[in-house]
Design a protein around this motif. Structure first.
Motif, PDB file in Angstrom:
ATOM      1  N   ARG A 172       0.832  -1.212   0.000  1.00 26.16           N
ATOM      2  CA  ARG A 172       0.000   0.000   0.000  1.00 26.16           C
ATOM      3  C   ARG A 172       0.864   1.260   0.000  1.00 26.16           C
ATOM      4  NH1 ARG A 172      -5.271   1.453   2.132  1.00 26.16           N
ATOM      5  NH2 ARG A 172      -5.267   3.553   2.984  1.00 26.16           N
ATOM      6  N   GLU A 173       1.979   1.214   0.763  1.00 27.45           N
ATOM      7  CA  GLU A 173       2.846   2.388   0.872  1.00 27.45           C
ATOM      8  C   GLU A 173       3.491   2.720  -0.472  1.00 27.45           C
ATOM      9  OE1 GLU A 173       2.897  -0.203   2.944  1.00 27.45           O
ATOM     10  OE2 GLU A 173       1.856   0.789   4.606  1.00 27.45           O
ATOM     11  N   ASP A 174       3.989   1.695  -1.157  1.00 27.68           N
ATOM     12  CA  ASP A 174       4.620   1.928  -2.457  1.00 27.68           C
ATOM     13  C   ASP A 174       3.598   2.422  -3.479  1.00 27.68           C
ATOM     14  OD1 ASP A 174       7.038   1.173  -1.445  1.00 27.68           O
ATOM     15  OD2 ASP A 174       6.976  -0.865  -2.238  1.00 27.68           O
ATOM     16  N   TYR A 175       2.370   1.903  -3.391  1.00 26.30           N
ATOM     17  CA  TYR A 175       1.327   2.365  -4.304  1.00 26.30           C
ATOM     18  C   TYR A 175       1.052   3.849  -4.064  1.00 26.30           C
ATOM     19  CZ  TYR A 175      -3.210   2.847  -6.601  1.00 26.30           C
ATOM     20  OH  TYR A 175      -4.238   3.272  -7.402  1.00 26.30           O
ATOM     21  N   LEU A 176       0.958   4.224  -2.805  1.00 26.16           N
ATOM     22  CA  LEU A 176       0.715   5.632  -2.477  1.00 26.16           C
ATOM     23  C   LEU A 176       1.809   6.524  -3.039  1.00 26.16           C
ATOM     24  CD1 LEU A 176      -0.579   5.467   1.206  1.00 26.16           C
ATOM     25  CD2 LEU A 176      -1.782   6.434  -0.746  1.00 26.16           C
ATOM     26  N   ASP A 177       3.041   6.041  -3.000  1.00 28.60           N
ATOM     27  CA  ASP A 177       4.158   6.838  -3.513  1.00 28.60           C
ATOM     28  C   ASP A 177       3.988   7.149  -5.001  1.00 28.60           C
ATOM     29  OD1 ASP A 177       5.446   7.030  -1.113  1.00 28.60           O
ATOM     30  OD2 ASP A 177       6.808   5.351  -1.471  1.00 28.60           O
ATOM     31  N   ILE A 178       3.582   6.152  -5.794  1.00 29.81           N
ATOM     32  CA  ILE A 178       3.534   6.386  -7.246  1.00 29.81           C
ATOM     33  C   ILE A 178       2.305   7.175  -7.675  1.00 29.81           C
ATOM     34  CG2 ILE A 178       4.819   4.249  -7.695  1.00 29.81           C
ATOM     35  CD1 ILE A 178       2.126   3.182  -8.921  1.00 29.81           C
ATOM     36  N   VAL A 179       1.247   7.183  -6.854  1.00 29.43           N
ATOM     37  CA  VAL A 179       0.033   7.880  -7.295  1.00 29.43           C
ATOM     38  C   VAL A 179      -0.197   9.213  -6.592  1.00 29.43           C
ATOM     39  CG1 VAL A 179      -1.114   5.720  -7.913  1.00 29.43           C
ATOM     40  CG2 VAL A 179      -1.502   6.690  -5.632  1.00 29.43           C
ATOM     41  N   GLN A 181       2.683  11.152  -4.804  1.00 25.73           N
ATOM     42  CA  GLN A 181       3.862  12.024  -4.770  1.00 25.73           C
ATOM     43  C   GLN A 181       3.986  12.813  -6.067  1.00 25.73           C
ATOM     44  OE1 GLN A 181       5.773  12.497  -2.071  1.00 25.73           O
ATOM     45  NE2 GLN A 181       4.452  11.046  -0.985  1.00 25.73           N
ATOM     46  N   LYS A 182       4.072  14.121  -5.950  1.00 27.44           N
ATOM     47  CA  LYS A 182       4.104  14.981  -7.136  1.00 27.44           C
ATOM     48  C   LYS A 182       5.274  14.663  -8.053  1.00 27.44           C
ATOM     49  CE  LYS A 182       1.656  18.992  -5.271  1.00 27.44           C
ATOM     50  NZ  LYS A 182       1.734  20.435  -4.968  1.00 27.44           N
ATOM     51  N   ARG A 183       6.394  14.232  -7.495  1.00 30.02           N
ATOM     52  CA  ARG A 183       7.591  13.976  -8.296  1.00 30.02           C
ATOM     53  C   ARG A 183       7.669  12.522  -8.773  1.00 30.02           C
ATOM     54  NH1 ARG A 183       8.996  18.087 -10.599  1.00 30.02           N
ATOM     55  NH2 ARG A 183      11.019  17.087 -11.055  1.00 30.02           N
ATOM     56  N   ALA A 184       6.687  11.708  -8.427  1.00 31.90           N
ATOM     57  CA  ALA A 184       6.702  10.320  -8.878  1.00 31.90           C
ATOM     58  C   ALA A 184       6.589  10.287 -10.401  1.00 31.90           C
ATOM     59  CB  ALA A 184       5.553   9.534  -8.253  1.00 31.90           C
ATOM     60  N   PRO A 185       7.480   9.567 -11.099  1.00 33.10           N
ATOM     61  CA  PRO A 185       7.471   9.553 -12.573  1.00 33.10           C
ATOM     62  C   PRO A 185       6.112   9.149 -13.158  1.00 33.10           C
ATOM     63  CG  PRO A 185       9.467   8.520 -11.748  1.00 33.10           C
ATOM     64  CD  PRO A 185       8.598   8.768 -10.549  1.00 33.10           C
ATOM     65  N   PHE A 186       5.421   8.207 -12.526  1.00 29.14           N
ATOM     66  CA  PHE A 186       4.129   7.747 -13.040  1.00 29.14           C
ATOM     67  C   PHE A 186       3.116   8.881 -13.043  1.00 29.14           C
ATOM     68  CE2 PHE A 186       0.148   5.110 -12.506  1.00 29.14           C
ATOM     69  CZ  PHE A 186       0.216   4.510 -13.755  1.00 29.14           C
ATOM     70  N   LYS A 187       3.070   9.628 -11.945  1.00 36.23           N
ATOM     71  CA  LYS A 187       2.138  10.750 -11.850  1.00 36.23           C
ATOM     72  C   LYS A 187       2.530  11.860 -12.823  1.00 36.23           C
ATOM     73  CE  LYS A 187      -0.242  13.520  -8.360  1.00 36.23           C
ATOM     74  NZ  LYS A 187      -1.537  12.823  -8.422  1.00 36.23           N
TER      75      LYS A 187
END
Length: 577
Positions: A172-179, A181-187
């Motif tokens: 869940r924590e890693d999923y939250l990071d990618i969706v 976090q403003k600087r997450a490459p996926f987002k």
């Protein structure tokens, strides 16, 4: 005879290497003439989405212009080309290749690889930009080049949520990071795409995205708000998958139409309804191709009707019904479905977060997008049901796995199989008594025994482990609905089974009079079911009928006996093995 295209998602390869092909090119004009140039299309795994993306790439990509006649030979679109044929530079991504254990780096590397190939493919003179480590900068450079040179760009994204779905179930924590976090490459990637599809002379002229659920898009961008989600649109209900007419073409081509009872294929692989206005149910593409591939080896039914790849697609989903070391409310929904009942929802939710699956409406919608339930009908609410035997057994795997996870309910499967075999060959009732004994002994399961349906769902789950029968729940027989119908699925089976459950709530007094009344009612129902044409057809083939009445008081069995009627129909004629 053409080759079976099982597992083939390369459209050019499929069309040039003599694979069988169901022509879906008549949908291209519908896609092109639709209300939006930016589309999202969601379907369960293994319906043919990747092949659809490859077809669109081959049709619109200027790179394939000289091969167009060869690639699209014998298709509708060859003689009905649209004005945009072979007029785009196509940038295609497939996110199923992203490694969930190194998400950001893997995602960045995939973007750089695909965009690097794009630049070389179209001989774009921005090679120096490839040294930039940030793939979002490379994407922006490509978009600027497209815009400045008044070119046309088509973005294709296959399985946009594949790694995100796997990540949400794994961490869940890693999923939250990618969706989040403003600087997450996926987002950042989706933010850049939205910008590239906006404004005057937008560089991205068209976009087509496939996936399974809308959750990731919601979590990344608050929804697909730059175009249309056509997943529930009636014009596209058969964009992927196989309808009845297409199935007949496949069976005829491989010369097995007269060798297969099509009802078996319907029972195991059919009945997906993806729109309330859909004109017919759809078969799962890969399930059908798997069956044909296995069948033509010996021209017999496969020993395993479910492709192991389909099972593995859903193997981790048990976590959605099990949280904080406890079965959650979603487990009860699953019990209801396995018990043969439908579940109701006002409307399918088209935008919801992966972080809110505990909400009932979201979970039910999530199951729909995964293909674990499908549309049954609508009254005031939309009613959803399990579509077929394959999905029912996958749902049952969830239930059994969740119960065993914390040792809430475990049984000796070897002993269970022995009892199931005894019923199949001798009509022995010990399998029903054994399951009742296990339910009584496992005190942890008592918290999940609410009604007759929940008891029945336990029986359905474990009876379905048998290879001898297809276990049907609420099967319509002679204008009634049998609790459990043990429908033979093995030529050596001697008995057909009809089981009627009756239930007394634990808080009520289980008097002998009440038990007798319930048993009498059950026998009347069984008398009705046995006269059904399907049941009678089995008897005429030489099988025997075993009718069983079961009465439970909460988690405790009070009665389990076979029902012998006077003059019970028996036929001496024996089936051919």
């Amino acid at each position: 005879m053409k080759k079976i295209p099982y597992g083939i998602s390369d459209f050019k390869l499929l069309k040039t290497e003599n694979y069988f092909f169901i022509d879906k090119t008549d949908y291209i004009p519908k896609i092109e003439e639709g209300t939006s140039r930016y589309l999202m299309f969601l379907r369960p795994r293994r319906f043919g989405k990747s092949l659809l993306i490859a077809m669109l790439e081959a049709y619109y990509d200027i790179y394939f212009k000289d091969e167009f006649e060869v690639i699209f030979k014998d298709t509708y679109i060859l003689e009905n080309r649209t004005k945009e044929v072979s007029s785009y530079m196509v940038l295609r991504f497939d996110f199923s290749a992203v490694d969930i254990f190194n998400v950001n780096e893997s995602f960045k590397n995939l973007l750089k690889l695909k965009m690097g190939s794009f630049i070389k493919k179209y001989k774009i003179k921005i090679d120096s930009e490839l040294k930039i480590d940030n793939p979002i900068d490379i994407l922006n450079t490509i978009l600027e080049h497209i815009q400045e040179n008044h070119l046309n760009l088509y973005i294709l994204i296959d399985e946009y949520d594949n790694f995100a779905n796997r990540l949400s179930l794994n961490s869940r924590e890693d999923y939250l990071d990618i969706v989040t976090q403003k600087r997450a490459p996926f987002k950042q990637f989706f933010t850049t795409l939205k910008a590239g599809a906006s404004g005057n002379n937008a560089p991205i002229k068209r976009m087509f995205i496939t996936g399974v659920t809308p959750m990731t898009m919601y979590d990344v961008t608050s929804g697909f708000n730059i175009g249309d989600n056509i997943s529930l649109h009636p014009d596209f209900y058969n964009l992927v998958g196989i309808n009845e007419k297409e199935l007949d073409k496949i069976l005829s081509h491989f010369d097995i139409k007269d060798k297969i009872d099509k009802k078996i294929l319907q029972e195991w692989y059919n009945h997906y309804i993806f729109s309330e206005e859909a004109r017919e149910p759809i078969f799962n593409t890969d399930m059908i191709l798997y069956f044909i591939k296995q069948f033509i080896i010996r021209y017999k039914l496969p020993k395993e009707m479910i492709d192991i790849n389909v099972r593995s697609d859903y193997s981790k989903l048990k976590s959605i019904i099990y949280t904080n070391k406890k079965l959650n409310g979603n487990f009860k929904t699953l019990q209801t479905l396995i018990g043969g009942e439908s579940i109701a929802i006002a409307n399918l939710v088209q935008d919801f977060s992966a972080l809110n699956l505990h909400k009932e409406e979201n979970f039910k919608s999530f199951m729909f997008y995964l293909g674990l339930v499908t549309i049954k009908d609508r009254d005031i609410d939309l009613n959803l049901k399990i579509p077929n035997e394959t999905v029912k057994r996958i749902d049952i795997d969830f239930l059994a796995s969740a119960l065993e996870l914390e040792k809430i309910f475990e049984i000796n499967t070897t002993l269970l199989q022995r009892h199931l075999k005894a019923f199949a060959l001798q009509g022995d009732l010990e399998v029903f008594r054994y399951l009742a004994q296990m339910i009584k002994e496992h005190t942890g399961i008592r918290d999940y025994i609410y009604t007759e349906q929940t008891v029945k769902s336990m029986y359905l789950a474990y009876l379905s482990l048998t290879p001898y029968y297809v276990i049907k729940s609420e099967e319509e027989l002679n204008k009634g609905f049998a609790d459990i119908f043990l429908k033979p699925f093995n030529s050596y089976v001697e008995y057909v089974g009809l089981v009627e459950f009756k239930f007394i709530k634990r808080g009520e007094t289980a008097t002998q009079k009440k038990i007798n009344t319930l048993v009498t009612d059950a026998k009347k129902q069984l008398d009705k079911y046995k006269e059904d044409e399907l049941v009678q057809s089995y008897l005429k083939e030489g099988l025997k009928l075993q009718m069983v009445v079961v009465v439970f008081w909460g988690w405790e069995m009070l009665y389990c006996e076979k029902y012998d009627t006077k003059g019970d129909i028996m036929f001496s004629k024996k089936r051919t093995k």
